[in-house]
Every structure is written in structure tokens, then in C-alpha cells.
Design a protein around this motif. Structure first.
Motif, PDB file in Angstrom:
ATOM      1  N   GLU A 247     -22.451-102.711 -39.441  1.00 48.23           N
ATOM      2  CA  GLU A 247     -21.854-102.417 -40.750  1.00 48.23           C
ATOM      3  C   GLU A 247     -22.899-102.353 -41.853  1.00 48.23           C
ATOM      4  N   ASN A 248     -24.006-103.047 -41.667  1.00 51.74           N
ATOM      5  CA  ASN A 248     -25.067-103.043 -42.686  1.00 51.74           C
ATOM      6  C   ASN A 248     -25.979-101.842 -42.447  1.00 51.74           C
ATOM      7  N   PRO A 249     -25.915-100.818 -43.295  1.00 48.16           N
ATOM      8  CA  PRO A 249     -26.705 -99.595 -43.062  1.00 48.16           C
ATOM      9  C   PRO A 249     -28.209 -99.825 -43.177  1.00 48.16           C
ATOM     10  N   VAL A 250     -28.628-100.784 -44.003  1.00 50.58           N
ATOM     11  CA  VAL A 250     -30.056-101.056 -44.165  1.00 50.58           C
ATOM     12  C   VAL A 250     -30.636-101.568 -42.845  1.00 50.58           C
ATOM     13  N   ILE A 251     -29.974-102.555 -42.266  1.00 50.90           N
ATOM     14  CA  ILE A 251     -30.481-103.146 -41.024  1.00 50.90           C
ATOM     15  C   ILE A 251     -30.258-102.206 -39.845  1.00 50.90           C
ATOM     16  N   ARG A 252     -29.205-101.431 -39.884  1.00 50.32           N
ATOM     17  CA  ARG A 252     -28.973-100.445 -38.825  1.00 50.32           C
ATOM     18  C   ARG A 252     -30.131 -99.451 -38.760  1.00 50.32           C
ATOM     19  N   ASP A 253     -30.470 -98.860 -39.897  1.00 50.09           N
ATOM     20  CA  ASP A 253     -31.556 -97.875 -39.919  1.00 50.09           C
ATOM     21  C   ASP A 253     -32.906 -98.528 -39.628  1.00 50.09           C
ATOM     22  N   TYR A 254     -33.062 -99.776 -40.086  1.00 45.88           N
ATOM     23  CA  TYR A 254     -34.304-100.524 -39.844  1.00 45.88           C
ATOM     24  C   TYR A 254     -34.533-100.719 -38.344  1.00 45.88           C
ATOM     25  N   ILE A 255     -33.516-101.160 -37.626  1.00 49.23           N
ATOM     26  CA  ILE A 255     -33.644-101.392 -36.187  1.00 49.23           C
ATOM     27  C   ILE A 255     -33.855-100.075 -35.443  1.00 49.23           C
ATOM     28  N   LEU A 256     -33.179 -99.027 -35.874  1.00 48.65           N
ATOM     29  CA  LEU A 256     -33.355 -97.723 -35.229  1.00 48.65           C
ATOM     30  C   LEU A 256     -34.792 -97.221 -35.369  1.00 48.65           C
ATOM     31  N   PHE A 301     -35.157 -86.691 -35.791  1.00 44.92           N
ATOM     32  CA  PHE A 301     -34.248 -87.843 -35.834  1.00 44.92           C
ATOM     33  C   PHE A 301     -34.723 -88.871 -36.866  1.00 44.92           C
ATOM     34  N   ILE A 302     -36.041 -89.135 -36.877  1.00 45.77           N
ATOM     35  CA  ILE A 302     -36.600 -90.085 -37.834  1.00 45.77           C
ATOM     36  C   ILE A 302     -36.465 -89.558 -39.259  1.00 45.77           C
ATOM     37  N   TYR A 303     -36.675 -88.254 -39.434  1.00 48.94           N
ATOM     38  CA  TYR A 303     -36.540 -87.632 -40.756  1.00 48.94           C
ATOM     39  C   TYR A 303     -35.113 -87.805 -41.295  1.00 48.94           C
ATOM     40  N   ASP A 304     -34.120 -87.634 -40.430  1.00 52.49           N
ATOM     41  CA  ASP A 304     -32.725 -87.803 -40.842  1.00 52.49           C
ATOM     42  C   ASP A 304     -32.451 -89.234 -41.311  1.00 52.49           C
ATOM     43  N   ILE A 305     -33.050 -90.208 -40.642  1.00 49.58           N
ATOM     44  CA  ILE A 305     -32.857 -91.604 -41.053  1.00 49.58           C
ATOM     45  C   ILE A 305     -33.451 -91.839 -42.433  1.00 49.58           C
ATOM     46  N   PHE A 306     -34.653 -91.328 -42.665  1.00 43.28           N
ATOM     47  CA  PHE A 306     -35.285 -91.504 -43.981  1.00 43.28           C
ATOM     48  C   PHE A 306     -34.472 -90.794 -45.068  1.00 43.28           C
ATOM     49  N   ASN A 307     -33.912 -89.651 -44.760  1.00 42.28           N
ATOM     50  CA  ASN A 307     -33.085 -88.941 -45.731  1.00 42.28           C
ATOM     51  C   ASN A 307     -31.867 -89.747 -46.130  1.00 42.28           C
ATOM     52  N   LYS A 308     -31.227 -90.360 -45.152  1.00 43.14           N
ATOM     53  CA  LYS A 308     -30.064 -91.210 -45.436  1.00 43.14           C
ATOM     54  C   LYS A 308     -30.473 -92.416 -46.288  1.00 43.14           C
ATOM     55  N   LEU A 312     -29.497 -93.707 -50.408  1.00 41.99           N
ATOM     56  CA  LEU A 312     -28.971 -95.040 -50.708  1.00 41.99           C
ATOM     57  C   LEU A 312     -30.041 -95.939 -51.338  1.00 41.99           C
ATOM     58  N   ARG A 313     -31.067 -95.344 -51.900  1.00 41.45           N
ATOM     59  CA  ARG A 313     -32.202 -96.114 -52.433  1.00 41.45           C
ATOM     60  C   ARG A 313     -31.750 -97.130 -53.485  1.00 41.45           C
ATOM     61  N   GLU A 314     -32.286 -98.366 -53.346  1.00 43.77           N
ATOM     62  CA  GLU A 314     -31.951 -99.442 -54.278  1.00 43.77           C
ATOM     63  C   GLU A 314     -33.146 -99.890 -55.120  1.00 43.77           C
ATOM     64  N   ASN A 315     -34.326 -99.920 -54.494  1.00 46.11           N
ATOM     65  CA  ASN A 315     -35.533-100.327 -55.227  1.00 46.11           C
ATOM     66  C   ASN A 315     -36.754 -99.611 -54.644  1.00 46.11           C
ATOM     67  N   ASP A 316     -37.923-100.194 -54.750  1.00 50.34           N
ATOM     68  CA  ASP A 316     -39.156 -99.534 -54.299  1.00 50.34           C
ATOM     69  C   ASP A 316     -39.336 -99.571 -52.790  1.00 50.34           C
ATOM     70  N   TYR A 317     -38.503-100.348 -52.097  1.00 47.27           N
ATOM     71  CA  TYR A 317     -38.654-100.490 -50.656  1.00 47.27           C
ATOM     72  C   TYR A 317     -37.628 -99.647 -49.902  1.00 47.27           C
ATOM     73  N   VAL A 318     -38.063 -99.098 -48.775  1.00 47.30           N
ATOM     74  CA  VAL A 318     -37.159 -98.298 -47.944  1.00 47.30           C
ATOM     75  C   VAL A 318     -36.031 -99.174 -47.413  1.00 47.30           C
ATOM     76  N   PHE A 319     -36.381-100.439 -47.106  1.00 47.61           N
ATOM     77  CA  PHE A 319     -35.386-101.386 -46.597  1.00 47.61           C
ATOM     78  C   PHE A 319     -35.300-102.557 -47.583  1.00 47.61           C
ATOM     79  N   PRO A 320     -34.451-102.394 -48.597  1.00 50.22           N
ATOM     80  CA  PRO A 320     -34.397-103.378 -49.686  1.00 50.22           C
ATOM     81  C   PRO A 320     -33.794-104.712 -49.237  1.00 50.22           C
ATOM     82  N   GLY A 321     -34.216-105.767 -49.931  1.00 48.52           N
ATOM     83  CA  GLY A 321     -33.658-107.091 -49.716  1.00 48.52           C
ATOM     84  C   GLY A 321     -33.294-107.702 -51.048  1.00 48.52           C
TER      85      GLY A 321
END
Length: 417
Positions: A247-256, A301-308, A312-321
Motif C-alpha cells: 500500500e505504501n508506494p514509496v517503499i513499493r517502488d524502493y524495493i522494486l 521498466f526502471i524509467y517508468d518507476i522514476f516517472n511515477k 508523487l515528489r514530496e521533497n529533494d529525495y526520490v524516496f522521501p521520509g
């Protein structure tokens, strides 16, 4: 700046005639004369010498007045600072000055003796602090060393480092090991060994032999087998589906991305948007284990993940916390959830091994795999110096690696099937 210029700066309201009188002025150092000495401006210091005791003087600055001895010994001009005026009287300072002058004439390096006296009381905490100040270490290394000492040697931190014995080391190592923390036991003692060697250098090799040697001499070091676990190919479809259902898209894309790039977890977690070029379809891992930035091309496939992620960008990090680092720190909850669904136990680093083991030999060669994983080539590997990988050549390899992994993860089916 000349002495005259310095004094003019220090005493802007004093005439040049008075300044010439002040420069190198000798006075009888008494409470009365010291109290009358003018106070220089901030940053300036003026020395006054005693008329009776040669080499004895007082240094005056904007916030202190401190006695000293200045003598040339064996051709070297040596200044020994004594206690400040107010802590001792001029009469007491003159007695201390005569003692210091006598030692200097005898060839005794008073300043070196003072430094050694300070080191005699050095605690383990002092040594660790000095180690951090002197060495060029990564912030992560400093944090790890500090955590090891805090967790396992906290009751030693305020002990003199010279008082740490071989028996203490052997007992503590065994106690930590018996808590099912064999790797931690080895790591903390290796760190202690390095800090102790550093402190011994500061002590001019006067400390007792490094107590950690006991572990080598008795064969007490724990034998830690290198972890070799990967996610079996036949279980990849289950894990892949479970990851996509997080359900968490940040961690989903991170693990992928960890699975499809083989990046280390911290390398990916610290990835900033400024290091991602969607137009050129490349990204650069800046926080790497060997300190060398790793530029990687994106497969489709990797490009599509970065696009998504970009949408959903929140801050300066690709995978925000949400912590003070502002980037993702912990994903154990989601990894445990995947394990509960699939009954496949794995760590985030297992994803790196899974990536490497599934493409090695079949999709990429040894040199290409090392380049993708940012492994250093050995100095004796002459051939590696001639193998140059352009980004576009790596892009083809990355695309082939992604296609192969997707085939394994989907059992040959398309992702949307």
C-alpha cells in the motif's frame, strides 16, 4: 603586520612615542604594575618582561593576563605558559618561572611533558573523540563506531584507555557473542583495536600492548560465514506480486528498484532528484560504499518507476521520509509483510544478490556486472583497466538484465496480465 602596526591597532589612542616605549618594555612585575597595564583590542596580545628575572613575563590580551617563560634552549626559542594572573600572584609566578627556567636549561621539554601528562588521563571516550577529529571518516562510519561503543562498551568509556586489559577484552567479547551477536562482538573489538592503536601513537608507544591481541593469540575471534542468501527464481513471482501490492508506494517502488538495479539499500534511499536525469534516462548514486559515484542508465521498466515517483515528489529525495534525514530509513515492516504473504524470508541486501546471481553469466559478463554493482577492480586485474563501459552500452545491458528479471518475476507473462 609589524610590531609597531600591531601595537597601533591594539592601542589606537596611544601615541607613537608611547608605543615605542611599550614595545619590549621591561617592568617590575608586581600586582600594582600589572593592574595598570593597558588592555589591548580584541585579537591583539602584548608581552611584558620582568626586570629581575630574565625570560619571565606576562602576556596581556583583551580577556586574559597570563604569566610565561621565554627561553632559547638548544637553539630553539621555547615559550612555557604558566598560570594566569589572579590564579597565582606575581611572587608565586616568579617562583614557578625560576623552576621552569631551571628545567629548560637541563634540556627538559616542559611542553612535551605537559602533553604526556594530559594523555595519561585519556579515557576511552577521549580517545574515540580524538580519533573522530583526526581521521577522515564517512558520517555513517562515525555513527556506526559511536553506536558500537555506546551499546557494548558504555561502562568503559570513562575508564583510562591504558587500564583496559586483555582479560576485560576477552570477557566482553565472549559475553556479546553469547547474546547471539557474534558479528557485533567482532566489530566492536576491531573498532576498539583501531582506536587503541591510534591512542598509543599519541602516547609515543608508551601504552601497554593492544589488549585486543588476546583474541588473535587465543583464536577467540568468531568465524562469521558470509551471507549467501538469494530469493530462489521459482519464488520470484510470488515476491514480485507481493511487492506490487504494497500500500505504501514509496517503499513499493524502493524495493522494486533495489531488485532491478542491485543497488545497496542506503545508496538508493539517499538518492536525490538532482541526481536523476529523466531526459537522458540516467541516475547517479552518490552515497556509495566505495565513495565513487555510480552512474547507471535506466531500462524502460526502471524509467517508468522514476516517472511515477516524480509525479508523487514530496521533497529533494526520490524516496522521501518523515524523519530528520528527510529520506526513507526503515522498510522492515513492509519486508515482513511480504514474508508473511509469501513465506519467503529475505533482507534488502538479498535483493542485490538476487539481481547479481540471476543475470551473471547468462545476461552480463563479469566486468559488466562489477560495473553495475560498483565493485572495485583489483590492482592486479590489468585487463579491467582496458574495459571501458559507455553509458549507452550499459543501457543495453541494463535493459537485457531487466527483461530477464521480469521474465522470471512474471513467469513469462506480461506485467499487466
Amino acid at each position: 603586520m609589524t610590531c609597531m602596526q600591531l601595537l597601533l591597532y591594539s592601542y589606537p589612542y596611544v601615541t607613537r612615542f608611547d608605543l615605542r616605549r611599550l614595545m619590549g618594555q621591561k617592568i617590575k612585575l608586581t600586582k600594582s604594575t600589572i593592574d595598570k597595564l593597558p588592555i589591548p583590542q580584541m585579537g591583539a596580545r602584548v608581552d611584558y618582561f620582568d626586570t629581575d628575572c630574565k625570560g619571565f613575563g606576562i602576556r596581556v590580551s583583551s580577556n586574559s593576563r597570563r604569566f610565561f617563560v621565554l627561553k632559547r634552549v638548544k637553539g630553539k626559542l621555547t615559550r612555557v605558559m604558566l598560570k594566569p594572573y589572579g590564579v597565582i600572584t606575581p611572587e608565586q609566578a616568579r617562583v614557578e618561572a625560576n623552576k621552569a627556567i631551571s628545567k629548560l636549561y637541563d634540556g627538559i621539554d616542559i611542553n612535551a611533558e605537559k602533553a604526556k601528562d594530559n594523555l595519561k588521563g585519556m579515557t576511552l571516550a577521549d580517545a574515540l573523540k580524538k580519533y573522530f577529529e583526526t581521521k577522515t571518516l564517512k558520517p555513517r562510519t562515525v555513527e556506526n563506531y559511536g553506536d558500537l561503543f555506546r551499546l557494548y562498551l558504555d561502562d568503559w568509556l570513562h575508564k583510562p584507555i591504558s587500564g583496559i586489559t586483555k582479560e576485560m577484552v576477552a570477557t566482553r567479547h565472549l559475553n556479546i557473542s553469547n547474546q547471539n551477536r557474534k558479528a557485533a562482538a567482532n566489530n566492536v573489538m576491531r573498532t576498539l583495536r583501531a582506536v587503541y592503536n591510534f591512542a598509543n601513537e599519541l602516547h609515543d608507544d608508551t601504552l601497554p600492548p593492544n589488549p585486543v591481541k588476546r583474541l588473535s593469540n587465543t583464536g577467540q575471534w568468531n568465524k562469521i560465514e558470509r551471507r549467501q542468501t538469494v530469493i530462489p527464481a521459482k519464488q520470484l513471482p510470488q515476491v514480485f506480486q507481493a511487492i506490487q501490492k504494497l500500500e505504501n508506494p514509496v517503499i513499493r517502488d524502493y524495493i522494486l528498484l533495489l531488485l532491478f538495479t542491485g543497488a545497496r539499500r542506503r545508496e538508493m534511499a539517499c538518492l536525490r532528484w538532482e541526481s536523476v536525469d529523466l531526459e537522458a534516462k540516467i541516475f547517479t548514486l552518490m552515497v556509495t560504499k566505495n565513495g565513487k559515484p555510480l552512474i547507471l542508465p535506466m531500462s524502460n521498466f526502471i524509467y517508468d518507476i522514476f516517472n511515477k515517483r516524480k509525479a508523487l515528489r514530496e521533497n529533494d529525495y526520490v524516496f522521501p521520509g518523515h524523519g530528520k534525514t528527510e529520506h526513507l530509513i526503515d522498510s522492515r515492516k513492509q519486508v515482513n509483510a511480504i514474508t508473511q504473504i509469501t513465506a519467503v524470508e529475505f533482507t534488502l541486501h538479498d535483493l542485490r544478490r538476487t539481481f547479481a546471481s540471476n543475470i551473471s553469466g547468462t545476461v552480463v559478463g563479469g566486468y559488466e556486472l562489477k560495473r553495475l554493482l560498483n565493485h572495485s577492480f583489483g590492482n592486479d586485474d590489468v585487463t579491467a583497466g582496458y574495459v571501458i563501459h559507455s553509458i549507452e552500452k550499459l543501457r543495453i545491458i541494463m535493459q537485457e538484465a531487466t527483461d530477464h528479471l521480469l521474465m522470471l518475476c512474471t513467469a513469462g507473462k506480461k506485467i499487466n496480465e
